[in-house]
Design an enzyme around this catalytic site. Structure first.
Site, short mmCIF file in Angstrom:
data_model
loop_
_atom_site.label_atom_id
_atom_site.label_comp_id
_atom_site.label_asym_id
_atom_site.label_seq_id
_atom_site.Cartn_x
_atom_site.Cartn_y
_atom_site.Cartn_z
N GLU A 20 0.83 -1.20 0.00
CA GLU A 20 0.00 0.00 0.00
C GLU A 20 0.87 1.25 0.00
OE1 GLU A 20 -4.17 -1.01 2.09
OE2 GLU A 20 -2.41 -1.38 3.35
N GLU A 40 -4.57 -9.19 3.04
CA GLU A 40 -5.30 -8.95 4.28
C GLU A 40 -6.53 -9.83 4.47
OE1 GLU A 40 -3.01 -5.10 3.56
OE2 GLU A 40 -3.97 -6.64 2.34
#
Length: 166
Positions: A20, A40
């Site tokens: 990210e 995730e």
């Protein structure tokens, strides 16, 4: 929101928050050891550092959904093919090449770079007419700048510009 271009250099794992962070940059340089992804959902959460918003902007909604929903890790060569990284360089050369790219970018007008980045960001996702209005506004903001005057003078005098940055 940074006004200057940003570059990520990826060597090895860039998973979850690490990826990210890379996605939040304008450009991503990686070497063959890079392994990227947003895993995730495999641990019961979602990418919470911008991944659900940044990844689709980089590679499209369907491809982003596939990668996020499957928590798939992507090796360097495929990451380049999918557009997850912009440049694939020799092993261990990610930082060196990212810095070289930064140098090529930094040789340009700081005023022009800030305006170009702003136009890219604000125009993204708009229809063409609105995007062109954003671009026109950015162009006007630099059209009479000291950097433009120096750039034209340097071009005419066949020399490197000495950007005033204003």
């Amino acid at each position: 929101e940074l006004p200057m271009p940003t570059i990520a250099a990826v060597h090895g794992f860039a998973l979850g928050g690490g990826f990210e962070l890379a996605l939040s940059c304008d450009l991503i340089v990686a070497d063959p050891t890079a392994l990227v992804g947003l895993p995730e959902v495999s641990v019961g959460v979602i990418p919470g550092g911008g991944g659900t918003q940044l990844l689709p902007r980089r590679i499209g909604a369907a491809r982003a959904a596939e990668l996020i929903f499957t928590a798939r890790r992507v090796e360097a060569a495929e990451a380049r093919e999918l557009g997850l990284v912009d440049e694939l360089v020799a092993d261990g050369q990610d930082r060196t090449e990212a810095l070289a790219l930064a140098g090529r970018i930094a040789a340009n007008s700081p005023v022009g770079l800030r305006a170009a980045k702003r136009a890219l960001r604000l125009g993204h996702g708009l229809d063409l007419r609105a995007g062109l209005e954003v671009e026109d506004s950015a162009w006007r903001s630099v059209a009479f700048s000291g950097d433009r005057a120096e750039g034209v003078a340097a071009f005419n005098e066949k020399r490197k510009p000495n950007w005033p940055g204003e």
